[in-house]
Design a protein around this motif. Structure first.
Motif, PDB file in Angstrom:
ATOM      1  N   PRO A  93       1.382  11.460  -2.695  1.00 27.34           N
ATOM      2  CA  PRO A  93       2.082  10.172  -2.643  1.00 27.34           C
ATOM      3  C   PRO A  93       1.603   9.344  -1.458  1.00 27.34           C
ATOM      4  CG  PRO A  93       3.637  11.989  -2.950  1.00 27.34           C
ATOM      5  CD  PRO A  93       2.315  12.612  -2.617  1.00 27.34           C
TER       6      PRO A  93
ATOM      7  N   GLU B  46       4.631   5.164   1.519  1.00 24.28           N
ATOM      8  CA  GLU B  46       5.302   3.897   1.242  1.00 24.28           C
ATOM      9  C   GLU B  46       6.807   4.132   1.147  1.00 24.28           C
ATOM     10  OE1 GLU B  46       3.560   2.620  -2.382  1.00 24.28           O
ATOM     11  OE2 GLU B  46       1.647   2.006  -1.475  1.00 24.28           O
ATOM     12  N   ALA B  47       7.572   3.264   1.779  1.00 21.87           N
ATOM     13  CA  ALA B  47       9.024   3.419   1.809  1.00 21.87           C
ATOM     14  C   ALA B  47       9.618   3.329   0.412  1.00 21.87           C
ATOM     15  CB  ALA B  47       9.652   2.354   2.706  1.00 21.87           C
ATOM     16  N   LEU B  48      10.695   4.048   0.197  1.00 21.19           N
ATOM     17  CA  LEU B  48      11.427   3.973  -1.064  1.00 21.19           C
ATOM     18  C   LEU B  48      11.906   2.535  -1.295  1.00 21.19           C
ATOM     19  CD1 LEU B  48      13.631   7.164  -0.697  1.00 21.19           C
ATOM     20  CD2 LEU B  48      11.897   6.830  -2.458  1.00 21.19           C
TER      21      LEU B  48
ATOM     22  N   GLN C  76      15.124   1.055   0.418  1.00 19.51           N
ATOM     23  CA  GLN C  76      15.587   2.126   1.276  1.00 19.51           C
ATOM     24  C   GLN C  76      16.368   1.594   2.476  1.00 19.51           C
ATOM     25  OE1 GLN C  76      13.939   4.713   4.723  1.00 19.51           O
ATOM     26  NE2 GLN C  76      12.503   4.867   3.029  1.00 19.51           N
TER      27      GLN C  76
ATOM     28  N   ASP D 153       9.903  12.650  -1.084  1.00 19.36           N
ATOM     29  CA  ASP D 153      10.587  11.454  -0.591  1.00 19.36           C
ATOM     30  C   ASP D 153      10.756  11.522   0.922  1.00 19.36           C
ATOM     31  OD1 ASP D 153      10.909  10.284  -3.111  1.00 19.36           O
ATOM     32  OD2 ASP D 153      12.848  11.239  -3.437  1.00 19.36           O
TER      33      ASP D 153
ATOM     34  N   HIS E 240       6.887  11.550   2.561  1.00 17.61           N
ATOM     35  CA  HIS E 240       5.960  10.437   2.315  1.00 17.61           C
ATOM     36  C   HIS E 240       6.641   9.079   2.203  1.00 17.61           C
ATOM     37  CE1 HIS E 240       2.894  13.459   1.689  1.00 17.61           C
ATOM     38  NE2 HIS E 240       3.654  14.040   0.787  1.00 17.61           N
ATOM     39  N   ARG E 241       7.936   9.073   1.902  1.00 21.77           N
ATOM     40  CA  ARG E 241       8.612   7.791   1.662  1.00 21.77           C
ATOM     41  C   ARG E 241       9.663   7.470   2.721  1.00 21.77           C
ATOM     42  NH1 ARG E 241       8.298  10.538  -3.513  1.00 21.77           N
ATOM     43  NH2 ARG E 241       6.445   9.748  -4.583  1.00 21.77           N
TER      44      ARG E 241
END
Length: 279
Positions: A25, A28-30, A33, A156, A159-160
Motif C-alpha cells: 500500500p 496515503e492517509a485514510l 481520517q 491501515d 501505511h495509512r
C-alpha cells in the motif's frame, strides 16, 4: 554449480523485491481520517504495563541476537490479559494524545495485534500462512481493531496512519511483523518518553546485524528488503538509501558501505519469530 546458480538468480530476486514493493500500500492517509489529530502536552498517559509484562515474559533472544517469542508457552491467563489490553487501547481516543504519545500508541497497537493474531492461529511456520481468502498472503488486510469508530487493519495502521502522518523512517525498526527477518520485537512497550532513544537503538541494532546489512563472500552488498519495500521513506534512490544506512553503521561497516556503489540483492526471512524454531 550452486554458487553459479545463486549468482544467476540474484538479479531475479532483486526484481522480485521491486515487484513486492509495488504491491505494498502507498503511504496515503485514510479518506476522511481524523485519527491523527494531536493533543497539546501533557496529553493523556496510556497504560502499556500489561503489554510490557507480556513482552518481558515471552520475548527471548536467541544465540544470534534475534528476539523470538515463546508463543507455545503463553498461558490462557496471559492471552486474556493481552485481549483486555487490546480492548483498552481501542477505547482510547487518539486525539487526546500528544504526537509522541500517539506514535507509541500506534506502534504498541500494531505489535500487540500482530502477536494476538499469531497466537490465534498458532502453530504456523510463518505469519504469511495466516490467510483470510484464497489470494491472501497474510493477515495484514484483516479488520482487527476499531479505534474512534474507524475499523482498522494492520495495513491501515502502518501505511495509512503512521507512515503518512509521522514522516519517521525509523518506524520500520519498531513495527514487528513476527518474522525472523524483521527488526527485533522490543521486550517492553514503546513509550512516548523514550521514543528517540529507542528508535536510535533499534536502527543501530538492525543496520549492524546481518538481517539488515551484510556482504556476501564476493563482497556483494545484501540489504534487507525493508530498504526497497519502503525506499521512499529512507531516500529518493538507492544511493541516498545507502548514505542514510551508513549514518547508523559501525565504523568498519560504514567504510565498506561508502566504498560500495550499488546493492547486489535484497533478502528477508519470513520464518515465524518462534522461540521453539530458534532453539
Amino acid at each position: 554449480m550452486r554458487k553459479l546458480l545463486i549468482l544467476l538468480l540474484l538479479p531475479v530476486l532483486t526484481a522480485c523485491a521491486s515487484v513486492e514493493r509495488l504491491a505494498l500500500p502507498a503511504p496515503e492517509a485514510l479518506p476522511g481520517q481524523t485519527l491523527t489529530r494531536f493533543a497539546s502536552p501533557p496529553g493523556e498517559k496510556v497504560d502499556h504495563r500489561d503489554w510490557t509484562a507480556f513482552l518481558h515474559r515471552y520475548v527471548v533472544a536467541d544465540g544470534k541476537g534475534v528476539n523470538r517469542v515463546t508463543y507455545g508457552q503463553v498461558t490462557q491467563a496471559d492471552r486474556a490479559r493481552l485481549d483486555e489490553y487490546l480492548v483498552d487501547l481501542q477505547a482510547i481516543d487518539p486525539a487526546r494524545l500528544t504526537r509522541d504519545q500517539q506514535l507509541a500508541y500506534w506502534i504498541n497497537l500494531y505489535n500487540a495485534l500482530t502477536a494476538d493474531v499469531v497466537l490465534e492461529n498458532y502453530p504456523v511456520a510463518s505469519i504469511r500462512d495466516i490467510k483470510d481468502g484464497p489470494l491472501s498472503i497474510g493477515p495484514w488486510n484483516q479488520p482487527l481493531a476499531r479505534v474512534a469508530g474507524q475499523e482498522l487493519t494492520l495495513n491501515d495502521i502502518e501505511h495509512r496512519i503512521i507512515r503518512p502522518t509521522f514522516g519517521e523512517p525509523r518506524i520500520h525498526y519498531a513495527l514487528n511483523c513476527a518474522a525472523v527477518g524483521c527488526p527485533n520485537l522490543m521486550d517492553r512497550a514503546w513509550q512516548a518518553e523514550t521514543l528517540e532513544r529507542d528508535f536510535a537503538a533499534a536502527e543501530h541494532a538492525y543496520i549492524n546485524d546481518p538481517r539488515g546489512v551484510q556482504f556476501d563472500q564476493r563482497g556483494g552488498l545484501i540489504l534487507s528488503k525493508i530498504f526497497i519495500w519502503f525506499r521512499e521513506d529512507f531516500g529518493p534512490n538507492e544511493k541516498s538509501v545507502l548514505a542514510y544506512i551508513a549514518t547508523a553503521a559501525e565504523p568498519e561497516l560504514r567504510a565498506r558501505l561508502q566504498q560500495t556503489p550499488r546493492v547486489k540483492a535484497y533478502q528477508y526471512d519470513w520464518a515465524l519469530n518462534d522461540a521453539a524454531a530458534g532453539s
